[in-house]
Scaffold this active site. Sequence first.
Site, short mmCIF file in Angstrom:
data_model
loop_
_atom_site.label_atom_id
_atom_site.label_comp_id
_atom_site.label_asym_id
_atom_site.label_seq_id
_atom_site.Cartn_x
_atom_site.Cartn_y
_atom_site.Cartn_z
N GLY A 1 -3.04 -1.17 -3.00
CA GLY A 1 -3.17 -1.63 -4.37
C GLY A 1 -4.43 -1.13 -5.03
N GLU B 1 7.76 -4.53 -4.74
CA GLU B 1 6.37 -4.55 -5.19
C GLU B 1 6.18 -3.85 -6.54
OE1 GLU B 1 3.41 -4.01 -1.81
OE2 GLU B 1 5.24 -3.31 -0.84
N GLU C 1 -1.35 -3.84 10.33
CA GLU C 1 -0.57 -2.80 9.66
C GLU C 1 -1.48 -1.80 8.98
OE1 GLU C 1 1.22 -3.97 5.68
OE2 GLU C 1 1.00 -5.96 6.58
N SER D 1 2.92 -6.57 1.08
CA SER D 1 2.48 -7.65 0.19
C SER D 1 2.97 -9.03 0.63
CB SER D 1 2.92 -7.38 -1.26
OG SER D 1 2.27 -6.24 -1.75
N ASN E 1 -1.63 0.53 5.44
CA ASN E 1 -1.10 0.75 4.09
C ASN E 1 -1.47 2.16 3.64
OD1 ASN E 1 -0.38 -2.25 3.28
ND2 ASN E 1 -2.37 -2.31 4.27
N TYR F 1 -2.78 -11.31 -5.12
CA TYR F 1 -2.84 -10.54 -6.36
C TYR F 1 -3.28 -11.32 -7.60
CZ TYR F 1 -0.42 -6.99 -3.67
OH TYR F 1 -0.09 -6.07 -2.71
N ASP G 1 -5.28 -3.43 7.95
CA ASP G 1 -5.51 -4.87 7.97
C ASP G 1 -5.57 -5.35 9.41
OD1 ASP G 1 -5.34 -4.77 5.19
OD2 ASP G 1 -3.20 -5.24 5.19
N ARG H 1 -5.48 1.86 3.95
CA ARG H 1 -6.17 0.59 4.25
C ARG H 1 -5.51 -0.05 5.46
NH1 ARG H 1 -4.45 -3.07 0.59
NH2 ARG H 1 -3.64 -4.40 2.26
#
Length: 305
Positions: free
Chosen positions: A273, A19, A267, A147, A269, A213, A254, A252
């Site tokens: 990002g 990433e 998951e 990602s 994070n 992205y 998801d 974050r």
Amino acid sequence: MSGSSFGKVAVLMGGRSAEREISLLSGNAVLGALRERGVDAHAFDPQERQISDLKREKFQRVFIALHGRYGEDGTVQGALELLGLPYTGSGVMASALAMDKWRTKLIWRAVGIPVPKDVLVHETSDWNAVVQTLGLPIIVKPVHEGSTIGLTKVGLAKELPAAYALAARHDHMVLAEEFIDGRELTVSILGDTALPLIRIEAPQGNYDYQNKYFSDETKYYCPAGIGAEAEQTIRQAALDAFQVLGCEGWGRADLILRADSTFSFLEMNTSPGMTGHSLVPMAARQAGIAFPDLVERILEGAHVG
């Protein structure tokens, strides 16, 4: 805190993970916001420099804008602990744990946080048995990547070996997970607050690396439009999911919301990002927090130990 009171700040970006490209975008956005606030902030790429240079060059705080391995998995956090340099986000244990999707789900399942059914798979796995357990379609992904790197949605049992091979190129651990049909949501967390939910609609329902992205076709809805009661329930569950892993600072989660109003977390994070398409800044804006304020508040929470 005023910008000058932070001292000399390193923004860690780039790094060695898959990433890297996104991390450079995130890091430069963070760097610009900090400098706008008068912070003495400098770019620092651990792929090109030794971490020990941070101490030698008298940096006083570190903003981690690295994504994936060597940045989000506890390794750089451990190095910063040894150097005694305050850094943003979660500590060593929580970073390592959240990076491991399989073990994260073991913990969430144990405390009653809903997650999809899954199976760890290997080259010699009985693919028909995997289908029997999970049904079709199936999501196959590396355990330690983010990602959507190395991820495949499989519609037929015969496609599983190729999906496994792709994921295994990125990781020695590969997870097969039941596909959950529903609305894709994300919950950003800042300190002990869950920010407004974002609902994501990607082209053909495919929220892959490109659509995540770089695509202008992916649509984001904030407010998410799921109803106040459902939103509050999910925000509280996300906070619980964050805290049970020992996460700190920001992150974050998801998840997928089914048509029957049940949901499953996918998951966590711990270094999300911060690009122009990123979700944490979007949720923060909805909560009345401008990007420079968001970055500064994350930096205020920098810690050691």
